[in-house]
Design a protein around this motif. Structure first.
Motif, mmCIF file in Angstrom:
data_model
loop_
_atom_site.group_PDB
_atom_site.id
_atom_site.type_symbol
_atom_site.label_atom_id
_atom_site.label_comp_id
_atom_site.label_asym_id
_atom_site.label_seq_id
_atom_site.Cartn_x
_atom_site.Cartn_y
_atom_site.Cartn_z
ATOM 1 N N ALA A 137 33.396 -30.182 23.304
ATOM 2 C CA ALA A 137 33.503 -29.049 21.727
ATOM 3 C C ALA A 137 33.635 -29.789 20.266
ATOM 4 N N VAL A 138 35.136 -30.286 20.447
ATOM 5 C CA VAL A 138 36.046 -31.327 19.644
ATOM 6 C C VAL A 138 34.827 -32.066 18.762
ATOM 7 N N VAL A 139 34.550 -33.629 19.768
ATOM 8 C CA VAL A 139 34.016 -33.922 20.048
ATOM 9 C C VAL A 139 32.196 -34.225 18.459
ATOM 10 N N LEU A 140 31.237 -33.362 19.404
ATOM 11 C CA LEU A 140 30.381 -32.735 18.792
ATOM 12 C C LEU A 140 30.489 -32.192 17.553
ATOM 13 N N SER A 141 31.747 -31.387 16.982
ATOM 14 C CA SER A 141 31.870 -30.952 15.550
ATOM 15 C C SER A 141 32.338 -31.766 14.927
ATOM 16 N N ILE A 142 33.006 -32.925 15.022
ATOM 17 C CA ILE A 142 33.156 -33.845 14.243
ATOM 18 C C ILE A 142 32.111 -35.075 14.084
ATOM 19 N N PHE A 143 30.885 -35.521 14.682
ATOM 20 C CA PHE A 143 29.739 -36.156 14.282
ATOM 21 C C PHE A 143 28.226 -35.389 14.629
ATOM 22 N N PRO A 144 27.369 -35.838 13.840
ATOM 23 C CA PRO A 144 26.211 -35.402 13.299
ATOM 24 C C PRO A 144 25.448 -35.417 14.442
ATOM 25 N N ALA A 145 24.393 -34.588 14.443
ATOM 26 C CA ALA A 145 23.602 -33.690 15.652
ATOM 27 C C ALA A 145 22.761 -35.053 16.330
ATOM 28 N N ARG A 146 22.628 -36.244 15.173
ATOM 29 C CA ARG A 146 21.433 -36.637 15.930
ATOM 30 C C ARG A 146 22.240 -37.879 17.492
ATOM 31 N N LEU A 147 23.505 -37.497 17.352
ATOM 32 C CA LEU A 147 23.917 -38.297 18.360
ATOM 33 C C LEU A 147 24.180 -37.374 20.228
ATOM 34 N N ARG A 148 23.898 -36.637 19.575
ATOM 35 C CA ARG A 148 24.808 -35.540 20.964
ATOM 36 C C ARG A 148 24.100 -36.266 22.430
ATOM 37 N N SER A 149 23.226 -36.120 22.379
ATOM 38 C CA SER A 149 22.864 -36.974 23.820
ATOM 39 C C SER A 149 23.784 -38.084 24.412
ATOM 40 N N THR A 150 23.542 -38.735 23.234
ATOM 41 C CA THR A 150 25.269 -40.257 23.160
ATOM 42 C C THR A 150 26.228 -40.380 23.906
ATOM 43 N N LEU A 151 26.890 -39.343 21.883
ATOM 44 C CA LEU A 151 28.368 -38.786 22.835
ATOM 45 C C LEU A 151 28.383 -38.237 24.457
ATOM 46 N N SER A 152 27.884 -37.319 24.683
ATOM 47 C CA SER A 152 27.889 -36.385 25.706
ATOM 48 C C SER A 152 27.724 -37.089 26.890
ATOM 49 N N GLY A 153 26.548 -37.980 26.766
ATOM 50 C CA GLY A 153 27.064 -39.160 27.931
ATOM 51 C C GLY A 153 27.958 -40.018 28.238
ATOM 52 N N ILE A 154 28.168 -40.076 27.197
ATOM 53 C CA ILE A 154 29.137 -41.748 27.105
ATOM 54 C C ILE A 154 30.842 -39.788 27.805
ATOM 55 N N PHE A 155 30.801 -39.590 27.070
ATOM 56 C CA PHE A 155 31.678 -39.110 27.119
ATOM 57 C C PHE A 155 31.760 -38.351 29.157
ATOM 58 N N ARG A 205 44.025 -33.524 9.509
ATOM 59 C CA ARG A 205 43.322 -34.604 9.838
ATOM 60 C C ARG A 205 42.094 -34.171 10.282
ATOM 61 N N LEU A 206 41.700 -33.250 11.405
ATOM 62 C CA LEU A 206 40.656 -33.139 11.465
ATOM 63 C C LEU A 206 39.929 -32.420 10.553
ATOM 64 N N THR A 207 40.562 -30.930 9.927
ATOM 65 C CA THR A 207 39.831 -30.647 9.131
ATOM 66 C C THR A 207 38.548 -30.641 7.819
ATOM 67 N N PRO A 208 39.227 -32.018 7.407
ATOM 68 C CA PRO A 208 38.447 -32.838 6.700
ATOM 69 C C PRO A 208 36.715 -33.040 7.265
ATOM 70 N N LEU A 209 36.662 -33.140 8.460
ATOM 71 C CA LEU A 209 35.357 -33.570 9.102
ATOM 72 C C LEU A 209 34.878 -32.333 9.897
#
Length: 440
Positions: A137-155, A205-209
């Motif tokens: 949830a932390v990761v997906l909140s600071i990345f664009p939706a187009r990377l969801r499967s990639t980031l979820s798969g790597i995570f 540091r996370l808030t701006p993202l």
């Protein structure tokens, strides 16, 4: 009619995205690093199965229980603890959880009998309970939706890579220093990493993202919603329920193979425990590579058609099922091991697509709770029962026979995904209509 507090996010919108800040990738790397520690602490046990069996005279069922109790605790506690993390602050929760599982792993190193080890392993599970859901949830909140499967798969692959390190290093330490040092090394690594994480990853540091309305990930108080609204967001459609169930069922086979591959190689290929653990780590590494590759492929093929995420998950399930069925019907030898590796490559391939489905079909404000629900399904349907069910069957018909019995799981998962796929268009239309009605 007044608008609800939250709205579902049901599709990936193909819009031009700005570059991802470097700090986001640093947070991603450290979050995956803690997942490594999580699974190193969880899977190091499997590397010393033969040694514990010999030292304490344990049955396969008891050995399986030491592995399954961690996943059972995760399954039982992931949802309530993730909901608390959404409210209390995700970063603070991550630091607390990682500290607990690292100290509990050190407790395993000083255990003197089965009961003490079982209790320490339960504490490992308590610490790990909500980490997967809160971390993603932390990761997906600071990345664009187009990377969801990639980031979820790597995570998700971080669980496999952490398991590789746990098995490999556990085998090395146990061979040279004894099994207790295997646990001690994993615990110390976790302590060092959680200190690093707490220094580098801060709410300020996370808030701006973060997108608007998601201040909860920063460590400050999160979104307050009613339990009824939360449940409605989590189980809003047949499709999202199928994503939960299908994901959990497919993980039963890779979880069983992760737990029992060292023992399989020890018993049927006559490898020494240390060498068997190292070889088994290679198979787990293949699973992790498969998670990453399958996630990337899914994002590519579904870029213009989100329904292809379902097709991808179905293909991965069927490929795993067919390859492993053939492998376990062959005599022992290189060809069998090659096909087992190929089956394990696809064995957890649906993790990325499933996470992306859940993210698309649930509101961003409750993604921590949504991924907790996915983690709950993954553990109760796959990770928790895998080792102990396989061990219980092995006590009756042998380990080889037990592994053959559980191979039906990915086939059932494929059927569940097909049902979700068939309902997806209807569910998507209904959810879109509800959203439009709410804003009138």
């Amino acid at each position: 009619m007044h608008a609800p507090l939250i709205e579902p996010t049901v599709v990936d919108i193909p819009v031009r995205q700005p570059a991802v800040p470097m700090y986001a990738w640093v947070v991603f790397a450290l979050t995956v690093g803690l997942l490594f520690s999580d699974y190193m602490s969880r899977q190091v046990l499997n590397a010393v199965f033969p040694l514990l069996k010999s030292a304490w005279g344990m049955s396969d069922t008891q050995l399986g229980s030491l592995s399954s109790v961690v996943a059972l605790m995760v399954g039982l506690l992931t949802f309530p603890l993730s909901v608390l993390a959404d409210r209390w602050g995700r970063i603070r929760s991550i630091v607390l959880m990682a500290t607990l599982w690292s100290l509990a792993t050190l407790g395993c190193a000083i255990s003197t009998r089965y009961g003490e080890m079982l209790f320490a392993r339960a504490l490992v599970g308590l610490g790990e309970a909500a980490y997967g859901s809160v971390g993603i949830a932390v990761v997906l909140s600071i990345f664009p939706a187009r990377l969801r499967s990639t980031l979820s798969g790597i995570f998700a692959a971080g669980s496999a890579f952490g398991s590789v390190l746990g098995l490999a290093l556990g085998g090395v330490f146990s061979a040279h220093f004894g099994w207790r040092w295997s646990f001690a090394a994993m615990g110390c690594f976790g302590i060092v990493l959680v200190i690093t994480y707490s220094i580098v990853v801060t709410g300020k540091r996370l808030t701006p993202l973060l997108p608007p309305g998601l201040r909860d990930v920063s460590g400050k108080p999160g979104v307050r919603i009613s339990f009824r609204t939360l449940m409605a967001g989590l189980f809003s459609s047949t499709s999202v329920r199928c994503a939960y169930v299908g994901s959990g069922l497919q993980l039963l086979v890779p979880a069983a193979l992760w737990a029992w591959m060292p023992s399989f190689l020890n018993r049927y290929y006559a490898l020494a425990p240390g060498k068997a653990a190292l070889c088994a780590a290679g198979f787990v590494l293949i699973t992790g590579l498969g998670m990453s590759v399958c996630g990337m492929v899914t994002d590519r093929v579904s870029a213009s058609n989100p329904t292809r995420k379902w097709a991808s998950a179905i293909v991965y399930c069927l490929a795993s099922f067919m390859l492993l069925v053939v492998a376990f019907r062959l005599p022992n030898g290189p060809l069998q091991l090659m096909l087992i590796g190929a089956g394990m490559f696809f064995g957890a391939g649906s993790c990325g697509p499933s996470s992306a489905m859940v993210a698309n079909l649930t509101p961003p404000q409750i993604h921590g709770s949504a991924f907790a629900t996915l983690t709950l399904a993954n553990n109760l349907l796959g990770l928790a029962p895998a080792a102990i069910i396989t061990g219980a069957i092995a006590d009756r018909i042998g380990l080889f026979g037990a592994l053959n019995v559980i191979l039906v799981a990915p086939l059932i998962a494929a059927i569940v995904f097909v049902f979700g796929w068939r309902n997806y268009t209807k569910d998507l239309s209904r959810l879109t209509a509800l959203r439009e009605q709410a804003v009138r």
